[in-house]
Scaffold this motif. Structure first.
Motif, PDB file in Angstrom:
ATOM      1  N   LYS A 178       0.834  -1.205   0.000  1.00 39.98           N
ATOM      2  CA  LYS A 178       0.000   0.000   0.000  1.00 39.98           C
ATOM      3  C   LYS A 178       0.866   1.250   0.000  1.00 39.98           C
ATOM      4  CE  LYS A 178      -1.700   1.495   3.831  1.00 39.98           C
ATOM      5  NZ  LYS A 178      -2.443   1.611   5.118  1.00 39.98           N
ATOM      6  N   TYR A 179       1.900   1.261   0.812  1.00 40.48           N
ATOM      7  CA  TYR A 179       2.815   2.412   0.844  1.00 40.48           C
ATOM      8  C   TYR A 179       3.539   2.566  -0.496  1.00 40.48           C
ATOM      9  CZ  TYR A 179       2.452   3.748   5.754  1.00 40.48           C
ATOM     10  OH  TYR A 179       2.012   4.234   6.966  1.00 40.48           O
ATOM     11  N   PHE A 205      12.259   0.275  -4.244  1.00 39.38           N
ATOM     12  CA  PHE A 205      11.676  -0.400  -3.089  1.00 39.38           C
ATOM     13  C   PHE A 205      12.461  -1.668  -2.771  1.00 39.38           C
ATOM     14  CE2 PHE A 205       8.214   1.564  -5.581  1.00 39.38           C
ATOM     15  CZ  PHE A 205       7.850   2.557  -4.692  1.00 39.38           C
ATOM     16  N   LEU A 206      12.432  -2.060  -1.507  1.00 41.68           N
ATOM     17  CA  LEU A 206      13.167  -3.247  -1.063  1.00 41.68           C
ATOM     18  C   LEU A 206      12.487  -3.787   0.196  1.00 41.68           C
ATOM     19  CD1 LEU A 206      17.027  -3.520  -0.685  1.00 41.68           C
ATOM     20  CD2 LEU A 206      15.547  -4.166   1.218  1.00 41.68           C
ATOM     21  N   PHE A 207      12.454  -5.104   0.337  1.00 41.91           N
ATOM     22  CA  PHE A 207      11.970  -5.678   1.589  1.00 41.91           C
ATOM     23  C   PHE A 207      12.757  -6.931   1.944  1.00 41.91           C
ATOM     24  CE2 PHE A 207       9.246  -7.843  -1.523  1.00 41.91           C
ATOM     25  CZ  PHE A 207       9.201  -9.155  -1.060  1.00 41.91           C
ATOM     26  N   SER A 208      12.757  -7.218   3.237  1.00 42.82           N
ATOM     27  CA  SER A 208      13.416  -8.413   3.739  1.00 42.82           C
ATOM     28  C   SER A 208      12.582  -8.909   4.918  1.00 42.82           C
ATOM     29  CB  SER A 208      14.852  -8.082   4.176  1.00 42.82           C
ATOM     30  OG  SER A 208      15.586  -9.257   4.418  1.00 42.82           O
ATOM     31  N   TYR A 209      11.778  -9.924   4.655  1.00 44.78           N
ATOM     32  CA  TYR A 209      10.778 -10.396   5.620  1.00 44.78           C
ATOM     33  C   TYR A 209      11.313 -11.575   6.423  1.00 44.78           C
ATOM     34  CZ  TYR A 209       6.394 -12.283   7.455  1.00 44.78           C
ATOM     35  OH  TYR A 209       5.414 -12.749   8.284  1.00 44.78           O
ATOM     36  N   GLY A 258      14.834   8.552  -1.116  1.00 48.16           N
ATOM     37  CA  GLY A 258      13.379   8.576  -1.049  1.00 48.16           C
ATOM     38  C   GLY A 258      12.764   7.201  -1.212  1.00 48.16           C
ATOM     39  N   GLY A 259      13.595   6.176  -1.458  1.00 47.31           N
ATOM     40  CA  GLY A 259      13.099   4.814  -1.616  1.00 47.31           C
ATOM     41  C   GLY A 259      12.653   4.218  -0.289  1.00 47.31           C
ATOM     42  N   LEU A 260      11.802   3.203  -0.367  1.00 49.28           N
ATOM     43  CA  LEU A 260      11.212   2.599   0.827  1.00 49.28           C
ATOM     44  C   LEU A 260      11.736   1.187   1.056  1.00 49.28           C
ATOM     45  CD1 LEU A 260       7.459   3.660   0.478  1.00 49.28           C
ATOM     46  CD2 LEU A 260       9.331   4.870   1.636  1.00 49.28           C
ATOM     47  N   CYS A 261      11.884   0.850   2.335  1.00 48.37           N
ATOM     48  CA  CYS A 261      12.412  -0.451   2.733  1.00 48.37           C
ATOM     49  C   CYS A 261      11.569  -1.008   3.875  1.00 48.37           C
ATOM     50  CB  CYS A 261      13.870  -0.276   3.166  1.00 48.37           C
ATOM     51  SG  CYS A 261      14.617  -1.725   3.941  1.00 48.37           S
ATOM     52  N   TYR A 262      11.176  -2.278   3.780  1.00 45.93           N
ATOM     53  CA  TYR A 262      10.470  -2.951   4.879  1.00 45.93           C
ATOM     54  C   TYR A 262      11.411  -3.970   5.515  1.00 45.93           C
ATOM     55  CZ  TYR A 262       7.682  -6.335   7.408  1.00 45.93           C
ATOM     56  OH  TYR A 262       7.213  -7.176   8.395  1.00 45.93           O
ATOM     57  N   TYR A 270       8.874  -2.417  10.486  1.00 40.64           N
ATOM     58  CA  TYR A 270       9.257  -1.051  10.134  1.00 40.64           C
ATOM     59  C   TYR A 270       9.199  -0.842   8.628  1.00 40.64           C
ATOM     60  CZ  TYR A 270      11.246  -0.484  14.825  1.00 40.64           C
ATOM     61  OH  TYR A 270      11.432  -0.401  16.181  1.00 40.64           O
ATOM     62  N   ILE A 271       8.736   0.328   8.232  1.00 41.19           N
ATOM     63  CA  ILE A 271       8.925   0.817   6.871  1.00 41.19           C
ATOM     64  C   ILE A 271       9.838   2.024   6.975  1.00 41.19           C
ATOM     65  CG2 ILE A 271       7.854   1.779   4.791  1.00 41.19           C
ATOM     66  CD1 ILE A 271       5.342   0.200   5.487  1.00 41.19           C
ATOM     67  N   LEU A 272      10.937   1.972   6.256  1.00 40.01           N
ATOM     68  CA  LEU A 272      11.974   2.996   6.337  1.00 40.01           C
ATOM     69  C   LEU A 272      12.102   3.728   5.000  1.00 40.01           C
ATOM     70  CD1 LEU A 272      14.713   0.653   7.865  1.00 40.01           C
ATOM     71  CD2 LEU A 272      13.055   2.032   9.126  1.00 40.01           C
ATOM     72  N   MET A 273      12.483   4.975   5.059  1.00 37.57           N
ATOM     73  CA  MET A 273      12.757   5.742   3.849  1.00 37.57           C
ATOM     74  C   MET A 273      14.218   6.184   3.858  1.00 37.57           C
ATOM     75  SD  MET A 273      10.838   9.114   2.261  1.00 37.57           S
ATOM     76  CE  MET A 273      11.372  10.210   3.585  1.00 37.57           C
TER      77      MET A 273
END
Length: 204
Positions: free
Chosen positions: A15-16, A91-95, A120-124, A198-201
């Motif tokens: 969503k973000y 964007f990037l994530f590591s679950y 400005g990119g987002l990371c979870y 966390y969602i980080l920018m």
């Protein structure tokens, strides 16, 4: 038909990401397994990339891609040394990867996340809290780090205090934070898992 994934917090991260009108490319660090969460972002039109250090988990992801006629672009790689150029991803994530990594190793991975993200990119990312009832079980090998035996195999677990997590985020801005407490009952035994999401920018 939509493929449901079990990594439910990633629906919130999606969503973000969807509110951002810039290039839709995303990297999953720890992308293997029989039901890769990257498939969720693929369905929403993202250019997907993934790295996975385990050959076994990578094979499972490749089987998923073949069965669903989907190219998620997952390769073997180490998140402590991501094989992509600086500022490549929006964007990037590591679950759940920090759960099974030493703290010093995940700290290196966070530095790599910062490097490959655009400004400005987002990371979870998420972390296992010391409030889990598994905390303290097994052989302690470091601060909050334990080796437990599951199905006759050694499994490494890493637990964090809330304040020590946010010490790792000096280069990022925290734009979303959630604490999740999960209670499950299996064979009349109650299990409690606690996570910080966390969602980080990436800041300039």
């Amino acid at each position: 038909m939509h493929n449901l994934i079990s990594a439910f917090p990633l629906y919130n991260f999606l969503k973000y990401c969807n509110t951002n009108s810039l290039e839709k490319n995303i990297l999953d660090c720890g992308a293997g397994g029989s039901n890769p969460p990257l498939s969720l972002f693929y369905e929403f039109g993202y250019k997907t990339y993934g790295i996975e250090i385990s050959k076994e988990q990578l094979e499972k992801a490749n089987t998923f891609c073949a069965e669903h006629n989907t190219d998620l672009n997952i390769i073997q790689g180490d998140m402590k040394k991501i094989p992509f150029n600086n500022e490549f991803f929006r964007f990037l994530f590591s679950y759940n990867t920090s759960v099974h990594m030493k703290k010093e190793d995940f700290s290196r991975a966070l530095s790599e996340f910062y490097r490959v993200l655009k400004y400005g990119g987002l990371c979870y990312v998420n972390f296992l809290s010391e409030e889990c009832n598994s905390y303290g079980k097994g052989i302690q090998v470091g601060k909050g780090e334990f080796i437990q035996i599951e199905d006759n195999e050694e499994v490494f677990y890493c637990h964090y205090k809330e304040n020590e997590i946010e010490e790792c985020f000096k280069k990022f801005e925290v734009i979303y934070k959630e604490k999740r407490l999960i209670k499950r009952k299996i064979d009349d035994k109650e299990y409690i898992s606690a996570y910080f999401d966390y969602i980080l920018m990436k800041k300039e």
